[in-house]
Scaffold this active site. Structure first.
Site, PDB file in Angstrom:
ATOM      1  N   ASP A  58      33.140  19.060 -50.930  1.00  0.00           N
ATOM      2  CA  ASP A  58      32.106  18.594 -51.844  1.00  0.00           C
ATOM      3  C   ASP A  58      32.702  18.042 -53.138  1.00  0.00           C
ATOM      4  O   ASP A  58      33.059  18.796 -54.037  1.00  0.00           O
ATOM      5  CB  ASP A  58      31.146  19.748 -52.163  1.00  0.00           C
ATOM      6  CG  ASP A  58      29.900  19.280 -52.891  1.00  0.00           C
ATOM      7  OD1 ASP A  58      29.674  18.060 -52.962  1.00  0.00           O
ATOM      8  OD2 ASP A  58      29.149  20.144 -53.379  1.00  0.00           O
ATOM      9  N   ASP A 253      29.833  11.019 -53.448  1.00  0.00           N
ATOM     10  CA  ASP A 253      29.712  12.444 -53.162  1.00  0.00           C
ATOM     11  C   ASP A 253      29.928  12.707 -51.676  1.00  0.00           C
ATOM     12  O   ASP A 253      29.148  12.254 -50.830  1.00  0.00           O
ATOM     13  CB  ASP A 253      28.323  12.926 -53.593  1.00  0.00           C
ATOM     14  CG  ASP A 253      28.128  14.422 -53.407  1.00  0.00           C
ATOM     15  OD1 ASP A 253      29.105  15.132 -53.111  1.00  0.00           O
ATOM     16  OD2 ASP A 253      26.986  14.893 -53.567  1.00  0.00           O
TER      17      ASP A 253
END
Length: 410
Positions: A58, A253
């Protein structure tokens, strides 16, 4: 002369394990997890003795956490839940702002999944190009005792953004904040840190990485003001829309699946797609997505993202459309109000599929290189190292050369 490999632990090298760690390039295996809704996990180890677990990659968060015993409210995960009492290197972190000096955290993600627990220091171990493990003692991690991940089965998350507690930040300045990964919906790949994470070569396009004061931990990219997105030959400007910016208007992301655009700009992209596709429109599960009744992606237009600095990223059909089955193929660039992170535009991981993506903090660049990420990639060998096999081959060739030269003289 005795030949000693420069990674050797022999005292005659005069180099310590710390030196080896500085010169090595850490990496980890990446897994595409279909059971968790199509997300990408990396394998690493924590504790002493080390226990392997799989965690979501992440770049949009900063905490490394895993579920820990005792568990007040934990979701089902594939691997055994980490037991801190069985690790000799686990140590609760102490904070001065609480009477009991505990350091607690409470994380809520965009999809309303959450993790609540306490911070600790622990040994984190991943692989390395040196052939030895890359060991990070006293790394700050989150030990989660109350968590919900909405149908996921991985053990936790590895935050890789610019926050101080992220994995890349805790690796130190010698890694230069360099990360690269290659996501594929099939097969396995690698995530690299440090020297082997630099992305270059034919086909590579690079764009500036921006940091914002209000959200200084995220990696921002900027879609060009004149032609941020193209749908085939139709270029859609950001001028005159709230999406216009010169210092970053979209977060990249790895932990978000789809790509999100603000409503005012998304509507323009959607209209451009609608003008090209002539198939019958369908509603998929009462969703407001743009979906068509078809069994082929050939009818859909190619979408290009135009990042600042001339980085034109031509996306494949599988980067921008998804076959949901039941005769429905949908655009997976989605309207912003449904986006996580409070309406921010996000460049998600499906759009990044089959690109080698590199983040280089030292040069403030994010680079993309078209790559078949499903093909097993060999680990690059350190350029400064010479294997015994290579030296042996060199010696054989040299002896043959001398022998042939002597025959010529005769």
């Amino acid at each position: 002369m005795d030949l000693i490999h420069r990674r050797s632990n022999s005292s005659s090298t005069g180099r310590s394990n710390t030196y080896d760690q500085l010169r090595s390039s850490p990496y980890a295996d990446v897994i595409y997890d279909t059971t968790s809704g199509g997300e990408y996990l990396m394998k690493l180890q924590i504790g002493t003795p080390p226990v392997e677990f799989e965690a979501l990659i992440d770049t949009g968060s900063s905490v490394i956490w895993t579920q820990c015993l005792p568990c007040l409210n934990c979701y089902d995960q594939r691997n055994p839940i980490f037991d801190p009492s069985k690790s000799s290197t686990y140590q609760d972190l102490r904070c001065n702002n609480k009477a009991d000096h505990s350091c607690v955290y409470d994380l809520v993600y965009g999809d309303q999944s959450y993790s609540i627990g306490s911070f600790a220091t622990e040994t984190v171990t991943i692989k390395s190009t040196s052939g030895q493990s890359y060991v990070m003692p006293e790394t700050i991690i989150g030990c989660s005792h109350n968590s919900s991940m909405l149908g996921r089965s991985f053990s936790g998350m590895v935050g890789l953004n610019l926050g101080r507690s992220s994995l890349v930040s805790q690796m130190g300045k010698h890694m230069q904040g360099a990360i690269s990964y290659c996501f594929s919906p099939e097969g396995t790949s690698k995530i690299h840190f440090g020297s082997n994470a630099i992305v270059s070569g034919e086909g590579t396009v690079s764009t500036t990485m921006f940091m914002k004061k209000e959200n200084h931990v995220f990696y921002y990219l900027n879609l060009d003001r004149l032609d941020a997105v193209s749908v085939e030959e139709t270029r859609i400007e950001t001028l005159g829309t709230p999406f216009h910016a010169v210092d970053g208007n979209i977060i990249i992301d790895s932990g978000t699946t789809f790509t999100y655009l603000p409503a005012s700009y998304y509507s323009l992209v959607r209209e451009a797609v609608e003008k090209v596709v002539t198939a019958e429109r369908v509603t998929y599960q009462d969703d407001d997505s743009l979906c068509y009744k078809t069994d082929t992606m050939d009818i859909f237009p190619v979408i290009t993202m135009h990042f600042s600095g001339g980085a034109d990223l031509v996306l494949g059909k599988n980067n921008t459309y998804m076959d949901y089955g039941e005769g429905a193929i949908c655009l997976i660039i989605i309207c912003g109000p449904a986006a996580p992170n409070f309406g921010e535009a996000i460049f998600g991981n499906i759009a990044q599929n089959n690109f080698l993506v590199g983040y280089d903090l030292s040069s403030r660049l994010v680079s993309f290189k078209p790559t078949d990420c499903g093909v097993t990639q060999d680990i690059p060998i350190d350029d400064n190292s010479i294997s015994a096999a290579s030296l042996f081959q060199f010696n054989i060739k040299f002896v043959l050369f001398v022998f042939v030269l002597s025959l010529i003289r005769l």
